[in-house]
Design a protein around this motif. Structure first.
Motif, PDB file in Angstrom:
ATOM      1  N   SER A  54       0.825  -1.214   0.000  1.00 29.02           N
ATOM      2  CA  SER A  54       0.000   0.000   0.000  1.00 29.02           C
ATOM      3  C   SER A  54       0.854   1.257   0.000  1.00 29.02           C
ATOM      4  N   LEU A 248       0.654  -5.381 -13.698  1.00 26.47           N
ATOM      5  CA  LEU A 248       0.047  -6.670 -13.383  1.00 26.47           C
ATOM      6  C   LEU A 248       0.817  -7.846 -13.966  1.00 26.47           C
ATOM      7  N   LYS A 251       2.971 -10.214 -11.593  1.00 26.14           N
ATOM      8  CA  LYS A 251       2.104 -11.070 -10.778  1.00 26.14           C
ATOM      9  C   LYS A 251       1.534 -12.200 -11.615  1.00 26.14           C
ATOM     10  N   THR A 377      -7.083  -2.031 -12.260  1.00 26.61           N
ATOM     11  CA  THR A 377      -6.665  -2.598 -10.975  1.00 26.61           C
ATOM     12  C   THR A 377      -7.874  -3.034 -10.160  1.00 26.61           C
ATOM     13  N   LEU A 378      -8.952  -2.241 -10.200  1.00 26.72           N
ATOM     14  CA  LEU A 378     -10.184  -2.609  -9.507  1.00 26.72           C
ATOM     15  C   LEU A 378     -10.762  -3.904 -10.073  1.00 26.72           C
ATOM     16  N   ALA A 380      -9.073  -6.251 -11.422  1.00 21.16           N
ATOM     17  CA  ALA A 380      -8.198  -7.329 -10.965  1.00 21.16           C
ATOM     18  C   ALA A 380      -8.586  -7.802  -9.577  1.00 21.16           C
ATOM     19  N   HIS A 381      -8.946  -6.864  -8.698  1.00 21.94           N
ATOM     20  CA  HIS A 381      -9.338  -7.234  -7.343  1.00 21.94           C
ATOM     21  C   HIS A 381     -10.677  -7.972  -7.334  1.00 21.94           C
ATOM     22  N   VAL A 382     -11.581  -7.586  -8.225  1.00 19.83           N
ATOM     23  CA  VAL A 382     -12.935  -8.151  -8.227  1.00 19.83           C
ATOM     24  C   VAL A 382     -13.015  -9.447  -9.028  1.00 19.83           C
ATOM     25  N   GLY A 384     -10.206 -10.921 -10.944  1.00 18.49           N
ATOM     26  CA  GLY A 384      -8.979 -11.669 -11.140  1.00 18.49           C
ATOM     27  C   GLY A 384      -8.083 -11.091 -12.225  1.00 18.49           C
ATOM     28  N   LEU A 385      -6.836 -11.539 -12.219  1.00 18.76           N
ATOM     29  CA  LEU A 385      -5.835 -11.002 -13.138  1.00 18.76           C
ATOM     30  C   LEU A 385      -6.150 -11.238 -14.606  1.00 18.76           C
TER      31      LEU A 385
END
Length: 409
Positions: A54, A248, A251, A377-378, A380-382, A384-385
């Motif tokens: 962060s 991304l 990762k 990025t959002l 990706a969090h919701v 997946g990559l």
């Protein structure tokens, strides 16, 4: 028949060659230092300073906000006061930020050094292209010079990754960081000594009023030009896609399973060097199709290549396939679109607002990174990559579609 005109032509050509060499050599050296510095710094922030994910993201966000706010004022100042001394100031600020990064480890101090580093770039972006364009004063040569410069930056970046990676491995990371910053400070002396400024006339009076007038002229120029607006929209989309995809990608490759025999840093350094070499080769191959009537088609093709490569990265079966897809995107799509956008804007602006207009282009890049990057990025969090990377591929494809539209009559 007098030989005077022939002698004058030879003198002018010799001066142009000297200016070109100075600019290309400086661009190469700067790429060596800042890319090598960032490779070591990216590890230093995590391993030596112990920053959390962060905190690293926050540093990038604050740096981007400061750069976004300062980009156009810095370009206006370069158009009003001096392009050459704007570049010198950029080098001094950049070198200072780089050196002090290796001397501190606290989050607050590192936030300050990274913001200063981002601020330093705003004094150079736009001012460098404006300087060489006006000092060269050869419209028929400038596209070739900018293409050659882009190739030099790619080879310089590869050299920096190898040189400072080796220095950090053989000594310490903070030592390599300080060495890179000190060399960047010395590079300001090269600019001061080798860069002339014969074709630029600074404002002599009411400079702040002139700065405001310069800004308004730049805005007016962009608003009246559908082709400038087109490339700004394309830059916004493609920079958002490439920046988010680039963040991304490591990762994704780790999740796909990198071969365990080599340290991951060796893998990523190798991929970076290969991508830079591919980029330099790609620029060399398509050098004659980067401006004029070919530019729009070349940009669209490069964006389409980016869409295919990013989709390949999203759905790669293994890390090797993902690495190849990443090289395609970062080695072909990203450098070609950036160089074409730079040449495109440079050909459609005027000398009095050249640095300002290039600063507008840089702002489009920053906005794309912030808005499109945060959205991806959002995702990706919701979701997946793979889905997030597919979203980045869609932005590349949308850009290709925009560039395929015929130019307005």
């Amino acid at each position: 028949m007098s030989s005077r005109p022939l002698i004058d032509c030879r003198v002018a050509s010799s001066r142009q060659d000297a200016l070109t060499r100075a600019f290309v050599h400086w661009s190469w050296a700067r790429a060596v230092l800042h890319n090598g510095w960032w490779l070591v710094t990216s590890v230093y922030l995590v391993v030596d300073a112990g920053l959390s994910a962060s905190q690293i993201v926050l540093i990038g966000a604050v740096q981007g906000i400061f750069a976004l706010c300062c980009e156009v004022p810095a370009g206006v100042l370069a158009d009003t006061f001096s392009r050459k001394w704007s570049l010198v100031l950029s080098q001094v600020l950049m070198g200072t930020a780089m050196v002090t990064t290796g001397l501190v480890t606290s989050f607050v101090a590192l936030l300050g050094t990274q913001v200063l580093w981002g601020l330093a770039w705003t004094f150079a972006s736009g001012a460098d292209i404006a300087w060489i364009t006006d000092e060269l004063d050869a419209p028929d040569r400038i596209s070739g010079v900018l293409s050659r410069t882009a190739r030099a930056q790619l080879t310089g970046a590869a050299t920096g990754l190898l040189a400072f990676g080796a220095l950090a491995w053989s000594t310490r990371r903070d030592v390599a960081i300080v060495v890179a910053g000190s060399a960047m400070l010395l590079l300001s002396l090269y600019v001061a000594a080798r860069f002339t400024e014969h074709n630029f006339v600074p404002a002599r009076s009411a400079r702040w009023s002139t700065s405001w007038t310069t800004f308004r002229r730049g805005v007016s120029l962009v608003r009246r030009s559908p082709e400038l607006l087109r490339i700004f929209v394309a830059t916004f989309l493609i920079n958002g896609a490439s920046d988010a995809g680039g963040r991304l990608a490591p990762k994704q490759l780790v999740d796909l399973g990198l071969p365990g025999r080599l340290d991951p840093i060796i893998w990523f350094t190798g991929l970076g060097v290969v991508a830079l070499a591919v980029g330099a080769l790609a620029l060399r191959i398509v050098e004659r199709r980067l401006d004029g009537e070919h530019a729009r088609h070349s940009y669209g093709v490069a964006a389409a290549v980016g869409a295919v490569g990013t989709a390949g990265l999203a759905f790669a079966p293994d890390a090797v396939g993902g690495g190849v897809a990443l090289v395609v995107v970062s080695g072909i799509a990203v450098p070609l679109t950036r160089v074409i956008a730079m040449i495109w804007v440079n050909a459609r602006t005027t000398s009095d607002v050249r640095a300002t207009t290039h600063s507008f282009l840089a702002q489009a890049e920053y906005l794309g990174e912030v808005i499109c990057g945060l959205l991806i990025t959002l995702v990706a969090h919701v979701a997946g990559l793979p889905v997030a990377l597919a979203g980045a591929a869609a932005l590349f494809a949308l850009t290709a579609a925009i560039m395929r539209r015929p130019a307005p009559a």
